[in-house]
Scaffold this motif. Sequence first.
Motif, PDB file in Angstrom:
ATOM      1  N   ALA A  41       0.841  -1.202   0.000  1.00  0.00           N
ATOM      2  CA  ALA A  41       0.000   0.000   0.000  1.00  0.00           C
ATOM      3  C   ALA A  41       0.872   1.247   0.000  1.00  0.00           C
ATOM      4  CB  ALA A  41      -0.885   0.000   1.234  1.00  0.00           C
ATOM      5  N   CYS A  42       0.301   2.354  -0.485  1.00  0.00           N
ATOM      6  CA  CYS A  42       1.006   3.631  -0.418  1.00  0.00           C
ATOM      7  C   CYS A  42       1.067   4.074   1.057  1.00  0.00           C
ATOM      8  CB  CYS A  42       0.238   4.713  -1.165  1.00  0.00           C
ATOM      9  SG  CYS A  42      -0.391   4.251  -2.771  1.00  0.00           S
ATOM     10  N   CYS A  86      -2.171   4.909   3.551  1.00  0.00           N
ATOM     11  CA  CYS A  86      -3.299   4.263   2.871  1.00  0.00           C
ATOM     12  C   CYS A  86      -4.480   4.008   3.817  1.00  0.00           C
ATOM     13  CB  CYS A  86      -2.852   2.940   2.267  1.00  0.00           C
ATOM     14  SG  CYS A  86      -4.230   2.030   1.552  1.00  0.00           S
ATOM     15  N   PRO A  87      -5.647   4.522   3.465  1.00  0.00           N
ATOM     16  CA  PRO A  87      -6.820   4.331   4.332  1.00  0.00           C
ATOM     17  C   PRO A  87      -7.322   2.890   4.332  1.00  0.00           C
ATOM     18  CG  PRO A  87      -7.462   5.321   2.252  1.00  0.00           C
ATOM     19  CD  PRO A  87      -5.971   5.260   2.235  1.00  0.00           C
ATOM     20  N   GLU A  88      -7.077   2.152   3.246  1.00  0.00           N
ATOM     21  CA  GLU A  88      -7.578   0.771   3.199  1.00  0.00           C
ATOM     22  C   GLU A  88      -6.802  -0.102   4.188  1.00  0.00           C
ATOM     23  OE1 GLU A  88      -8.345  -1.009  -0.599  1.00  0.00           O
ATOM     24  OE2 GLU A  88      -9.280   0.816  -1.364  1.00  0.00           O
ATOM     25  N   CYS A  94      -7.525  -1.631  -5.248  1.00  0.00           N
ATOM     26  CA  CYS A  94      -6.247  -1.453  -4.564  1.00  0.00           C
ATOM     27  C   CYS A  94      -5.895  -2.668  -3.710  1.00  0.00           C
ATOM     28  CB  CYS A  94      -6.280  -0.213  -3.677  1.00  0.00           C
ATOM     29  SG  CYS A  94      -5.961   1.289  -4.619  1.00  0.00           S
ATOM     30  N   ILE A 113      -2.576  -4.549  -2.611  1.00  0.00           N
ATOM     31  CA  ILE A 113      -2.055  -4.276  -1.268  1.00  0.00           C
ATOM     32  C   ILE A 113      -1.600  -5.562  -0.568  1.00  0.00           C
ATOM     33  CG2 ILE A 113      -2.710  -3.489   1.052  1.00  0.00           C
ATOM     34  CD1 ILE A 113      -4.493  -1.389  -0.257  1.00  0.00           C
ATOM     35  N   ASN A 156     -13.007   5.032  -1.484  1.00  0.00           N
ATOM     36  CA  ASN A 156     -12.055   6.151  -1.630  1.00  0.00           C
ATOM     37  C   ASN A 156     -12.461   7.059  -2.790  1.00  0.00           C
ATOM     38  OD1 ASN A 156     -11.215   4.668  -3.826  1.00  0.00           O
ATOM     39  ND2 ASN A 156      -9.351   3.918  -2.844  1.00  0.00           N
ATOM     40  N   MET A 161      -8.901   4.312  -7.687  1.00  0.00           N
ATOM     41  CA  MET A 161      -7.546   4.716  -7.332  1.00  0.00           C
ATOM     42  C   MET A 161      -6.494   3.737  -7.850  1.00  0.00           C
ATOM     43  SD  MET A 161      -8.114   7.515  -6.071  1.00  0.00           S
ATOM     44  CE  MET A 161      -9.248   8.519  -5.130  1.00  0.00           C
ATOM     45  N   ASP A 179      -8.160   9.106   0.442  1.00  0.00           N
ATOM     46  CA  ASP A 179      -6.979   8.560  -0.198  1.00  0.00           C
ATOM     47  C   ASP A 179      -5.992   9.693  -0.504  1.00  0.00           C
ATOM     48  OD1 ASP A 179      -5.345   7.974  -2.572  1.00  0.00           O
ATOM     49  OD2 ASP A 179      -6.423   6.064  -2.548  1.00  0.00           O
ATOM     50  N   PRO A 180      -4.832   9.686   0.148  1.00  0.00           N
ATOM     51  CA  PRO A 180      -3.911  10.812  -0.002  1.00  0.00           C
ATOM     52  C   PRO A 180      -3.567  11.100  -1.460  1.00  0.00           C
ATOM     53  CG  PRO A 180      -3.038   9.180   1.545  1.00  0.00           C
ATOM     54  CD  PRO A 180      -4.305   8.624   0.999  1.00  0.00           C
ATOM     55  N   TYR A 181      -3.534  10.068  -2.297  1.00  0.00           N
ATOM     56  CA  TYR A 181      -3.064  10.262  -3.679  1.00  0.00           C
ATOM     57  C   TYR A 181      -4.158  10.795  -4.571  1.00  0.00           C
ATOM     58  CZ  TYR A 181       0.732   8.453  -1.334  1.00  0.00           C
ATOM     59  OH  TYR A 181       1.705   8.360  -0.412  1.00  0.00           O
TER      60      TYR A 181
END
Lengths: 301, 395
Positions: free
Chosen positions: A20-21, A24-26, A49, A53, A128, A132, A207-209
């Motif tokens: 995950a980035c 990551c909220p997930e 995602c 992940i 999200n 994404m 989602d930050p991205y």
Amino acid sequence: MSLGVRDILNKHKLMPGTSACPGCPENIAMRIISTALGENAVFVVVAGCSSVIQGMGPNSAYNYPILNVAFAAGPAAASGIAAAMRTKGKNVKAVVWAGDGGTADIGMASLSGAAERNEDILYICVDNEAYMNTGGQRSGSTPIGASTTTTPSGKRHNKKNIPFIMMAHRVPYVATASVGYPHDLMEKIKKAKEIRGFSYVQVLCPDPYGWMFEPSKTAEVAKLAVQTCYWPLFEYENGVLRISDECLHCLDKRTRKPIEEFLKIQGRFKHVDQQKIKELEEYVDEMWEKLRLMYKGNLKL
Amino acid sequence: MMEKVISGNDAVALAVKLSRVKVTGIYPITPQTYIIESLSEMKDRGELETEIIRVESEHSAMAATFGAAAAGVRAYTATASQGLLYMHEMVWWVAGSRIPVVMTVGTRAVGPPWNIWNEHTDFMSERDSGWIMAFASTPQEAMDLSIMAFRITEDERVFLPMMVGMDGFILSHTKTRVYVPSQEEVDSYLPPRRQPYVLDPEDPIAMGNMFSPEDYMKLRESIHRAQIASKEVIVEAGKEYMKRVVPIGSYSTLNESYKLEDADYAVVVMGAWSLDAMQAVDELRKEWLKVGVYRIRFVRPWAEEEVVKALKDKSVLVLDRSVSFGRGGQLYTEVKASLPDADIKGVITGLGGVSIGKNEMKAIIRKFVERPQGIEWFYPKEVGKIELRSPRYIK
Ligand code: SF4
């Protein structure tokens, strides 16, 4: 027993090695949800995602039996698993883990079918608000005004209100949650797990991205979404609506935080004009008006 | 074992029951509808232990069946035509996961334009998906192959799903005499369910997550190898079936030869019209035409050795009830690939329910013998030109 946040994050079935980035909220959602779910569950992961992940097969960072499936297949595959577990006499919950694209768009028919049949499964939508995993394209769950890679100047249509659609199916349990409120999310998952029949939980996952904010701010954005009443927290059990304490203030428009506070913390609403903000506000007002009526017992979906 | 006069759909439904299938995902589509109705009726009468999931689409029918099979139980579904095309994605998903599942395809033309009648294009469109693919020629065989399918797919040398094709209406709806085995006979034939891995919280494994390119390619190769290895398993399963279950049939080979030993000409066919071809051959033999029939029962695995042995040194005519547009008949291309230097011609006919019986077969074979070139598409009746635009009345 009440768990502190640190306890929650340490008592999960998410192992190191996810791809995950950062922020990551997930991943946050998986930690919280697995803590509440415990052992006896099988996950069906729908394309998104989370298909990535988990990390490279044959290893997996999700310490559950996982069936990865094609986009539209989640609820049906889980129905099959639930049926198989029944015939084997095993008490195992089949859990679908899907993003908003898999839920609001391509998987809608399958989701609706499983809900109509009242399958004994738990459907979790980690929302999200865009595709994404493929780089941030709009989905049916993207809010109006948000810029995505396929709506660069802002989406022209409102977010599809999936929790409302699910309530209209009259399934035993529908809830919304946010990764900004771990305890609330945990309680809802615990309840959903005990339901015999179909339950649906939609978790807002900033989602930050795609949303364009600093990865350290995921929880903050998730909280603001609730405080400004953009994202409601409620549960709908056997036709009765309960608004979570965290957003009881949203029932009255005068006590809501201005939605601009939620919009300006992210980059995806940077170009949004006053007209679109107004339309977004109208969407939020209308949603809360319906929730208020349901809360007072004057409306049943 | 007992004799019954039943349709192909009935025969398959009984096979599902006798094989003690635990879960079936069902969705109606003509002409297989009667299978799932019949299963539902058995369930309502309390004669069936299967859990039936009445899903909202064929995509979900295959997904539900796959989910149940992945969770470790015998699972079944049936489809046809548009339905098979709609579940195509999940058909691949199942084979790629190496999970045993059994499916009936009541074959039917694919639209547009709408057409509910029989042809083989739907079935043949799954040739490269990794499934074992058998095609029945009688209701008896539809039942036998469906029962055998569980044994074949659950053999560790195979671990692949299997579909059984059955000509829509011609077999699915026509009643004929079928030997139905007893539960004890089938029980003695089918071992308990086996599969490579099971979804189980006590041993959490992930199925279907990202693979490295090399591992992915290895998995593709393993499917290819399993297909080839399955030939031996199919022959074993067939012989054992004749021994323990129904003592008739010709299951000791993948495909079937009829009057081929001394034949100069061989007609290659698949499905219900094989019997018309055999009758045609019987009559043509009375006219001293040395012709025989080679019936394809397995499209995948392709019985390369058997095909070469049966057809080499003969003039071969392949009849296709399906077409690969711009290329020709699909069986034709398969047979040609096995015997690149042989004298092989192909004829496409019987699409969309065009009726081909014994007399039409005789006409096609005669034309082939007299004028080996010049026949590719055969119409038994006179057909006019197709207007792609609707004709309009113009003053
Ligand atoms: S794109 Fe968003 S949801 Fe997907 S892995 Fe990255 S942070 Fe998580």
